[in-house]
Write a protein that holds these residues in place. Structure first.
Motif, PDB file in Angstrom:
ATOM      1  N   LYS A 257       0.820  -1.212   0.000  1.00  0.00           N
ATOM      2  CA  LYS A 257       0.000   0.000   0.000  1.00  0.00           C
ATOM      3  C   LYS A 257       0.855   1.263   0.000  1.00  0.00           C
ATOM      4  CE  LYS A 257      -3.965  -2.142   2.274  1.00  0.00           C
ATOM      5  NZ  LYS A 257      -4.877  -2.107   3.449  1.00  0.00           N
ATOM      6  N   GLY A 258       2.103   1.119   0.438  1.00  0.00           N
ATOM      7  CA  GLY A 258       2.973   2.281   0.477  1.00  0.00           C
ATOM      8  C   GLY A 258       3.627   2.601  -0.847  1.00  0.00           C
ATOM      9  N   LEU A 259       3.386   1.785  -1.872  1.00  0.00           N
ATOM     10  CA  LEU A 259       4.016   1.993  -3.172  1.00  0.00           C
ATOM     11  C   LEU A 259       3.239   2.952  -4.058  1.00  0.00           C
ATOM     12  CD1 LEU A 259       5.000  -1.712  -3.963  1.00  0.00           C
ATOM     13  CD2 LEU A 259       6.466   0.083  -3.043  1.00  0.00           C
ATOM     14  N   GLY A 260       2.017   3.232  -3.694  1.00  0.00           N
ATOM     15  CA  GLY A 260       1.210   4.127  -4.515  1.00  0.00           C
ATOM     16  C   GLY A 260       0.215   3.356  -5.372  1.00  0.00           C
ATOM     17  N   PRO A 261      -0.935   3.953  -5.665  1.00  0.00           N
ATOM     18  CA  PRO A 261      -2.006   3.249  -6.390  1.00  0.00           C
ATOM     19  C   PRO A 261      -1.711   3.030  -7.870  1.00  0.00           C
ATOM     20  CG  PRO A 261      -2.598   5.545  -6.033  1.00  0.00           C
ATOM     21  CD  PRO A 261      -1.302   5.330  -5.299  1.00  0.00           C
ATOM     22  N   SER A 262      -0.703   3.707  -8.439  1.00  0.00           N
ATOM     23  CA  SER A 262      -0.467   3.609  -9.879  1.00  0.00           C
ATOM     24  C   SER A 262       0.424   2.430 -10.259  1.00  0.00           C
ATOM     25  CB  SER A 262       0.175   4.907 -10.392  1.00  0.00           C
ATOM     26  OG  SER A 262       1.433   5.118  -9.758  1.00  0.00           O
ATOM     27  N   ILE A 263       0.935   1.690  -9.289  1.00  0.00           N
ATOM     28  CA  ILE A 263       1.808   0.560  -9.590  1.00  0.00           C
ATOM     29  C   ILE A 263       0.963  -0.565 -10.200  1.00  0.00           C
ATOM     30  CG2 ILE A 263       3.400  -1.130  -8.650  1.00  0.00           C
ATOM     31  CD1 ILE A 263       4.437   1.675  -8.507  1.00  0.00           C
ATOM     32  N   PRO A 264       1.222  -0.959 -11.446  1.00  0.00           N
ATOM     33  CA  PRO A 264       0.357  -1.950 -12.115  1.00  0.00           C
ATOM     34  C   PRO A 264       0.455  -3.356 -11.530  1.00  0.00           C
ATOM     35  CG  PRO A 264       2.252  -1.435 -13.489  1.00  0.00           C
ATOM     36  CD  PRO A 264       2.294  -0.477 -12.337  1.00  0.00           C
ATOM     37  N   PHE A 265       1.518  -3.635 -10.765  1.00  0.00           N
ATOM     38  CA  PHE A 265       1.728  -4.975 -10.229  1.00  0.00           C
ATOM     39  C   PHE A 265       1.616  -5.006  -8.704  1.00  0.00           C
ATOM     40  CE2 PHE A 265       5.656  -2.776 -11.325  1.00  0.00           C
ATOM     41  CZ  PHE A 265       6.235  -2.611 -10.090  1.00  0.00           C
ATOM     42  N   MET A 266       0.900  -4.056  -8.129  1.00  0.00           N
ATOM     43  CA  MET A 266       0.822  -3.943  -6.678  1.00  0.00           C
ATOM     44  C   MET A 266       0.266  -5.211  -6.035  1.00  0.00           C
ATOM     45  SD  MET A 266      -0.747  -0.839  -4.377  1.00  0.00           S
ATOM     46  CE  MET A 266      -2.413  -1.062  -5.003  1.00  0.00           C
ATOM     47  N   ASP A 267      -0.640  -5.898  -6.724  1.00  0.00           N
ATOM     48  CA  ASP A 267      -1.250  -7.101  -6.154  1.00  0.00           C
ATOM     49  C   ASP A 267      -0.272  -8.269  -6.088  1.00  0.00           C
ATOM     50  OD1 ASP A 267      -1.170  -7.181  -8.935  1.00  0.00           O
ATOM     51  OD2 ASP A 267      -2.862  -8.554  -9.070  1.00  0.00           O
ATOM     52  N   GLN A 268       0.903  -8.141  -6.741  1.00  0.00           N
ATOM     53  CA  GLN A 268       1.894  -9.220  -6.732  1.00  0.00           C
ATOM     54  C   GLN A 268       3.003  -9.007  -5.708  1.00  0.00           C
ATOM     55  OE1 GLN A 268       3.121 -10.319 -10.861  1.00  0.00           O
ATOM     56  NE2 GLN A 268       1.693  -8.711 -11.490  1.00  0.00           N
ATOM     57  N   VAL A 269       3.046  -7.815  -5.124  1.00  0.00           N
ATOM     58  CA  VAL A 269       4.149  -7.480  -4.219  1.00  0.00           C
ATOM     59  C   VAL A 269       4.149  -8.375  -2.982  1.00  0.00           C
ATOM     60  CG1 VAL A 269       5.104  -5.688  -2.714  1.00  0.00           C
ATOM     61  CG2 VAL A 269       4.346  -5.115  -5.037  1.00  0.00           C
ATOM     62  N   GLU A 270       2.981  -8.606  -2.414  1.00  0.00           N
ATOM     63  CA  GLU A 270       2.906  -9.426  -1.201  1.00  0.00           C
ATOM     64  C   GLU A 270       3.450 -10.831  -1.458  1.00  0.00           C
ATOM     65  OE1 GLU A 270      -0.405 -10.858   2.127  1.00  0.00           O
ATOM     66  OE2 GLU A 270      -0.926  -9.363   0.605  1.00  0.00           O
ATOM     67  N   ALA A 271       3.143 -11.404  -2.619  1.00  0.00           N
ATOM     68  CA  ALA A 271       3.630 -12.740  -2.944  1.00  0.00           C
ATOM     69  C   ALA A 271       5.145 -12.751  -3.123  1.00  0.00           C
ATOM     70  CB  ALA A 271       2.948 -13.251  -4.210  1.00  0.00           C
ATOM     71  N   THR A 272       5.715 -11.661  -3.657  1.00  0.00           N
ATOM     72  CA  THR A 272       7.168 -11.605  -3.805  1.00  0.00           C
ATOM     73  C   THR A 272       7.859 -11.527  -2.448  1.00  0.00           C
ATOM     74  OG1 THR A 272       7.211  -9.189  -4.058  1.00  0.00           O
ATOM     75  CG2 THR A 272       6.982 -10.501  -6.056  1.00  0.00           C
ATOM     76  N   GLU A 273       7.223 -10.877  -1.485  1.00  0.00           N
ATOM     77  CA  GLU A 273       7.794 -10.817  -0.137  1.00  0.00           C
ATOM     78  C   GLU A 273       7.852 -12.213   0.483  1.00  0.00           C
ATOM     79  OE1 GLU A 273       9.147  -8.133   1.545  1.00  0.00           O
ATOM     80  OE2 GLU A 273       8.979  -7.199  -0.436  1.00  0.00           O
ATOM     81  N   GLU A 274       6.826 -12.999   0.263  1.00  0.00           N
ATOM     82  CA  GLU A 274       6.836 -14.377   0.759  1.00  0.00           C
ATOM     83  C   GLU A 274       7.918 -15.201   0.061  1.00  0.00           C
ATOM     84  OE1 GLU A 274       5.138 -15.761   3.300  1.00  0.00           O
ATOM     85  OE2 GLU A 274       4.494 -13.688   3.690  1.00  0.00           O
ATOM     86  N   ALA A 275       8.109 -14.926  -1.230  1.00  0.00           N
ATOM     87  CA  ALA A 275       9.138 -15.647  -1.979  1.00  0.00           C
ATOM     88  C   ALA A 275      10.532 -15.311  -1.445  1.00  0.00           C
ATOM     89  CB  ALA A 275       9.044 -15.304  -3.466  1.00  0.00           C
TER      90      ALA A 275
END
Length: 559
Positions: A257-275
């Motif tokens: 959520k801290g990356l800003g709403p315009s990031i097209p891949f924001m929904d994938q960030v959480e999964a990359t953190e787990e990776a």
């Protein structure tokens, strides 16, 4: 802080020798030629320098005799011109022949300029691969070298893990692999077909970090251009990962959520953190980027060991079987450990499936749970008093069938006395013609090839058709009987078809004339007559005329 060492020529030679394609560097036409993908950036300039330096050492055996630099101009940004100039300049300074190819956006099969597309990275990758493949074909080159390095491996591993990949996916890119067939015959931008089975990609720098590549460029006064878009983390997920790993502690979880709403891949960030957490657990003794590099390296070593074990297992246990199938005795499965068994299932699926070789669909999308379920079904018959095994299919259009064997015959029906049990993997029968599934998911087995046939006959050239992504059918029109062409040109509506024959769906070439019985021109020639007799005791093989050739194109090797 310790000094970052440049890559020595001797060290690079060791990396290069791990990437030698089957049969060496020689191309199909005896041309010792290797392409080097040259973007003009530090990675490819470094690779080109190291390869050119190696080739000057004539006392080293087993090297390609020549290399060729190739640059793909995307023409999507102002820096494209500078990158193209730098690529040509670096090749010139190293006395390496160089070619440039430009992506013709909006000219089929290329899509319109994707600069504003959310799928920019994928579209550019597909277009770039198309141009590189075309350049290789034009030059009769069988191998291309890419400059991917250890830091690229980390990014690739994280992205795959975030999408649910297994350990095989987490190992990242391979030092050597076949180009593969592509995505689908309906997607000409990425389709290579049977040609992709004879072309190889090598990546000699996968064990080298980015900082060592930069140190090598500095130590040898190599100039290069920098793509400014690589440092814009809001453009692609890979750019974001590059920035995140470099500038944020790995033990701190990033809040998307801290990356800003315009990031097209924001929904994938959480999964990359787990990776990232998954990789850190593999290599707990180090920190930062070196920790992630080491984790991917360890996973890669493990996967390589598994692949080697599977290769030896198949060589030792495979039973001669009908073309495009694999047959293994049930008892052989006892010797496979769990992780090796999963790698075995993937390898068998990739060989037997009618989906394009090298595409993830041919391995049941790489889903671990599917592979595990297949393994459980195969092993059910190993338990005492287990029920009679039944045929099943669980992905990749592969049918697993129990086979009962004796010294003189084989079959799918249980006989008395009990015979040895084996499992056969073969191409599954397509779903019903009325199925709503698209052709790429449910590949049809009948093909009307009249137009390809007549076009090739008019020019007396060889007509090549990849049947079901399993068999290459070659029709030599210079020796085709004139009577067949006359029938097709008679205006009676006669047609030429490829149809499946036998229960293993092998191709037949058939002449169809309205109101008359079909005329079988050729059937797939089984290379082993003894195997034919064991499976077709009541039939005689149909000879394949010399002007029609058929051969399998898939392989179960690890590349």
């Amino acid at each position: 802080m310790s000094q970052i060492l440049a890559i020595s020529i001797g060290e690079f030679l060791q990396y290069l020798q791990k990437c030698i394609p089957p049969g060496g560097w020689r191309g199909k036409l005896g041309i010792s030629l290797k392409f080097v993908a040259n973007s003009g950036g530090p990675d490819s300039v470094c690779l080109l320098f190291l390869l050119a330096s190696i080739l000057r050492q004539r006392n080293v055996n087993g090297l390609p005799s020549s290399i060729l630099s190739v640059h793909v101009d995307h023409s999507l940004q102002a820096a494209s011109t500078r990158m193209a100039e730098q690529a040509a300049e670096s090749a010139h300074r190293l006395d390496v022949p160089h070619v440039k190819t430009k992506i013709p956006w909006s000219q089929p099969p290329f899509p319109p300029n994707p600069a504003q597309s959310a799928s920019l990275e994928r579209i550019c990758r597909d277009a770039r691969q198309n141009r590189l493949a075309h350049a290789m074909t034009t030059a009769n080159a069988s191998t291309i070298a890419f400059a991917h390095h250890a830091d690229d491996q980390v990014e690739t591993s994280i992205m795959r893990l975030s999408k649910g990949s297994s350990m095989v996916g987490a190992s990242g890119m391979r030092p050597i692999r076949r180009w593969g067939m592509g995505d689908s015959q309906d997607e000409p931008l990425t389709w290579m077909g049977e040609e992709g089975m004879d072309k190889f990609i090598v990546r000699p720098l996968l064990e080298v970090s980015k900082d060592r590549i930069l140190a090598t460029c500095e130590a040898n006064n190599l100039s290069y251009a920098t793509d400014p878009t690589n440092f814009q983390p809001d453009i692609t997920l890979r750019n974001y990962l590059r920035d995140r790993i470099k500038n944020f502690p790995l033990d701190v979880t990033v809040n998307p959520k801290g990356l800003g709403p315009s990031i097209p891949f924001m929904d994938q960030v959480e999964a990359t953190e787990e990776a990232i957490k998954t990789l850190r657990a593999v290599s707990p003794g180090t920190t930062g980027l070196p920790q992630l590099r080491n984790a991917v390296h360890l996973i890669g070593q493990k996967v390589q060991k598994l692949e080697t074990q599977v290769t030896y297992f198949l060589k030792r246990n495979l039973i001669p079987s009908p073309p495009t199938t694999l047959l293994l005795p049930l008892d052989a499965l006892k010797e496979l450990e769990d992780e090796t068994s999963i790698a075995f299932v993937r390898r068998v699926l990739r060989y037997v499936s009618p989906y394009p070789w090298g595409h993830i669909s041919a391995e049941a999308e790489g889903r671990y749970l599917v592979h595990h379920r297949i393994l459980l079904k195969l092993r059910e018959s190993l338990t005492p008093r287990s029920p009679t095994p039944k045929a099943f299919s669980m992905g990749a259009m592969v049918w697993w069938r129990p086979v009962y064997m004796s010294a003189t015959c084989m079959g799918f029906n249980k006989r008395n006395p009990p015979l040895q049990l084996a499992w056969m993997a073969q191409r599954a029968t397509p779903y019903n013609p009325g199925s709503p599934l698209p052709d790429w998911w449910n590949p049809p087995l009948e093909r009307d090839i009249t137009s390809q046939f007549t076009e090739a006959f008019s020019s007396r050239t060889t007509c090549k058709i990849l049947y079901d992504c399993r068999v290459l059918v070659e029709l030599d029109m210079a020796h085709c009987p004139l009577g067949i062409a006359e029938v097709l040109q008679s205006g009676t509506g006669s047609t030429i078809h490829l149809l499946p024959s036998t229960q293993f769906h092998l191709p037949q070439v058939l002449l169809r004339r309205p109101g008359k019985p079909d005329n079988i021109l050729a059937s797939y020639p089984w290379p082993d007559e003894n195997v034919w007799r064991m499976w077709n005791r009541k039939k005689s093989p149909i000879n394949c005329p010399s002007w029609i050739r058929m051969s399998t194109v898939r392989t179960w090797d690890p590349w």
